[in-house]
Enzyme design. Structure first.
Site, PDB file in Angstrom:
ATOM      1  N   ASP A   1      -2.089  10.580  -2.327  1.00 42.11           N
ATOM      2  CA  ASP A   1      -2.473   9.521  -3.266  1.00 42.11           C
ATOM      3  C   ASP A   1      -2.752  10.080  -4.645  1.00 42.11           C
ATOM      4  O   ASP A   1      -2.574   9.407  -5.651  1.00 42.11           O
ATOM      5  CB  ASP A   1      -3.687   8.761  -2.738  1.00 42.11           C
ATOM      6  CG  ASP A   1      -3.235   7.844  -1.618  1.00 42.11           C
ATOM      7  OD1 ASP A   1      -3.147   8.316  -0.475  1.00 42.11           O
ATOM      8  OD2 ASP A   1      -2.903   6.687  -1.912  1.00 42.11           O
TER       9      ASP A   1
ATOM     10  N   ARG B   1       0.856  -1.178   0.000  1.00 43.15           N
ATOM     11  CA  ARG B   1       0.000   0.000   0.000  1.00 43.15           C
ATOM     12  C   ARG B   1       0.896   1.233   0.000  1.00 43.15           C
ATOM     13  O   ARG B   1       2.104   1.132   0.148  1.00 43.15           O
ATOM     14  CB  ARG B   1      -1.007   0.001   1.167  1.00 43.15           C
ATOM     15  CG  ARG B   1      -0.595  -0.626   2.437  1.00 43.15           C
ATOM     16  CD  ARG B   1       0.091   0.164   3.518  1.00 43.15           C
ATOM     17  NE  ARG B   1      -0.131   1.571   3.529  1.00 43.15           N
ATOM     18  CZ  ARG B   1       0.836   2.452   3.636  1.00 43.15           C
ATOM     19  NH1 ARG B   1       2.115   2.060   3.752  1.00 43.15           N
ATOM     20  NH2 ARG B   1       0.601   3.748   3.659  1.00 43.15           N
TER      21      ARG B   1
HETATM   22  O1  MRU Z   1      -4.729   3.185   2.093  1.00 44.09           O
HETATM   23  P1  MRU Z   1      -3.249   3.381   2.046  1.00 44.09           P
HETATM   24  O2  MRU Z   1      -2.533   2.866   3.224  1.00 44.09           O
HETATM   25  O3  MRU Z   1      -2.660   2.887   0.736  1.00 44.09           O
HETATM   26  O4  MRU Z   1      -3.090   4.974   2.045  1.00 44.09           O
HETATM   27  C1  MRU Z   1      -1.808   5.488   1.885  1.00 44.09           C
HETATM   28  C2  MRU Z   1      -1.739   6.957   2.026  1.00 44.09           C
HETATM   29  O5  MRU Z   1      -2.732   7.646   2.166  1.00 44.09           O
HETATM   30  C3  MRU Z   1      -0.375   7.564   1.908  1.00 44.09           C
HETATM   31  O6  MRU Z   1      -0.271   8.730   2.671  1.00 44.09           O
HETATM   32  C4  MRU Z   1      -0.098   7.916   0.446  1.00 44.09           C
HETATM   33  O7  MRU Z   1      -0.320   6.828  -0.388  1.00 44.09           O
HETATM   34  C5  MRU Z   1       1.280   8.420   0.246  1.00 44.09           C
HETATM   35  S1  MRU Z   1       2.443   7.137   0.320  1.00 44.09           S
HETATM   36  C6  MRU Z   1       3.988   7.715   0.027  1.00 44.09           C
END
Ligand code: MRU
Length: 354
Positions: free
Chosen positions: A242, A51
Site C-alpha cells: 500500500d 480496494r
Molecule cells: O484493505 P485493502 O483490501 O485495500 O488492502 C489491500 C492490500 O493490502 C494489498 O495487498 C495492496 O493494496 C496491494 S494491491 C495491488
C-alpha cells in the site's frame, strides 16, 4: 455477467459514472456499480467496494473528474478552488495507500498547469488524465508480471497474502501478475492464498480470481502459513504493497509482517510487488506511515451468524502492518527489481525514469 470480461474499475458506459465491481459481494455475487456522486464514491473506497492501492488510485482519479462535472462555475480560479475541496474529501476516504494521494495530486496538477484555460477544457484534460492512469496501471502491472515471472520455476509453490491481483488493480494485479504471466508462458505454479483475516480478501478475492483463471490454488487460514512453509510447499512469497517508504519498509495488509518473519525463518525469498506509484520517497521509513484503524465489528461480527466475541471486549483492528526492509528480498516494480540496499536501489529506479 462474465468475470473475465468485467473490468475491476473504469469509466461507466456514458462517461459520466465510475464503474466498478462491488468487491464486498464477491465471491457470491458479481455486481457492477455505477457511481456518480462524491459521497457514493467516498463510501465505495471507504467500505472496500473498490480496494487495493492501484485500484483505489484510479477510482479516485475518475471520481475527481466526475466531481469536476458538478462544479457550477465558468471561472477557472473558482473551479480550481472547488476542485481542491473535492480532492480533499476523496483523499479522506482511507489513509494508508499512497496511490490515492498520488492519483489525486496528479489530477490536480493537470488542472493547475492549465489555469488560463476555460472550465470546459479543464474538464476535458481531467478526463484524459484519468483515462491515461487507467491505461498506465494496466501496463505497469504487466511489466511487474514480466519481471516477476522470471523468478518462478516450473512447479514452484507461491504464498500470497491479501489480494494483490486484478481485483486490486486495473488488470493483472501486482503480486499475482507474475503468476498470470507464468501461466501464459506455460509454467505451472501452485498458489497458496492466505485467507487474510478479518476481511478475507484472500479467501473471497484471491482464491476467486485465481480459481476463475484455472490456476492451481489452495486456500490457507492465516495461521497455517508456517506449517505450509515447514512442509516445503512454498518456494517464494509474493505480496503487494500500500505504501513503500524510501528505505524499503513496506506497509501492506495486516499479517504481511508475520508472513515475512516466517519466510525469513525458513529462508524463503520474500518479494514485494508494486508499481512505482506505490513507492513514496517522501516517507523516509515505515515509522511515518499512517496505519488505518477499522471498526471492531469487522473482527467480532462481520462474517459470523452470531457475534463471536463478548459484548464490550476491546478489539484492535489495524488494516495494515509494516514489514521492515531487512525482511524483504526484493521489490518487483514496473521498472525492474530493486534489491537491498533499497534506499539506493529505489531512488535509482526513479532516476532511471527521468
Ligand atoms: O484493505 P485493502 O483490501 O485495500 O488492502 C489491500 C492490500 O493490502 C494489498 O495487498 C495492496 O493494496 C496491494 S494491491 C495491488
Amino acid at each position: 455477467m462474465n468475470f473475465a470480461q468485467t473490468p475491476t474499475v473504469g469509466f461507466g458506459a456514458d462517461g459520466t459514472a465510475l464503474e466498478l465491481i462491488d468487491q464486498t459481494l464477491l465471491p457470491g455475487r458479481l455486481e457492477v456499480l455505477q457511481l456518480r456522486t462524491q459521497p457514493e464514491i467516498w463510501e465505495a473506497i471507504h467500505q472496500l467496494r473498490v480496494r487495493g492501492a492501484p485500484a483505489i488510485g484510479v477510482a479516485a482519479a475518475i471520481g475527481l473528474y466526475l466531481a469536476s462535472l458538478e462544479i457550477d462555475t465558468q471561472d477557472p480560479a473558482a473551479f480550481l478552488q472547488q476542485l481542491a475541496q473535492r480532492k480533499a474529501y476523496l483523499a479522506s476516504a482511507r489513509p494508508t495507500a499512497v496511490n490515492l494521494f498520488w492519483a489525486l495530486d496528479r489530477m490536480e496538477r493537470v488542472a493547475q498547469a492549465h489555469t488560463g484555460q476555460p472550465v470546459a477544457r479543464l474538464r476535458e484534460l481531467l478526463c484524459q488524465e484519468a483515462q491515461q492512469m487507467l491505461e498506465e496501471d494496466a501496463a505497469s502491472c504487466r511489466r511487474i508480471g514480466e519481471y516477476g515471472s522470471a523468478l518462478l520455476q516450473e512447479g514452484d509453490g507461491v504464498l500470497t497474502h491479501c489480494n494483490a491481483g486484478r481485483l486490486a488493480t486495473v488488470q493483472y494485479g501486482t503480486a499475482l501478475a507474475p503468476i498470470y504471466v507464468a501461466q501464459e508462458q506455460g509454467k505451472r505454479v501452485r498458489v497458496f492464498a492466505d485467507e487474510t483475516r478479518p476481511l478475507l480478501q484472500g479467501a473471497r478475492l484471491t482464491a476467486f480470481e485465481l480459481h476463475q483463471s484455472g490456476i492451481d490454488t489452495t486456500l490457507l487460514c492465516d495461521n497455517m502459513a508456517a506449517a505450509a512453509m515447514k512442509n516445503g510447499w512454498i518456494q517464494l512469497v509474493l505480496v503487494g504493497a500500500d505504501r513503500i517508504a524510501a528505505n524499503g519498509d513496506t506497509a501492506n495488509k495486516i499479517g504481511t509482517l508475520g508472513v515475512a518473519l516466517l519466510a525469513h525463518h525458513y529462508k524463503i525469498p520474500f518479494y514485494v510487488c508494486a508499481p512505482l506509484t506505490t513507492i513514496d520517497l517522501d516517507t523516509p521509513t515505515g515509522e511515518q506511515i499512517q496505519i488505518e484503524q477499522r471498526s471492531p465489528e469487522e473482527v467480532t461480527t462481520l462474517w459470523y451468524r452470531e457475534r463471536m466475541a463478548p459484548v464490550g471486549i476491546k478489539v484492535w483492528n489495524p488494516a495494515f502492518d509494516v514489514t521492515g526492509q531487512e525482511l524483504i528480498t526484493g521489490i518487483i516494480t514496473d521498472r525492474g527489481i530493486a534489491r537491498p540496499p533499497f534506499d539506493r536501489s529505489l531512488a535509482a529506479l526513479f532516476e532511471a525514469g527521468k
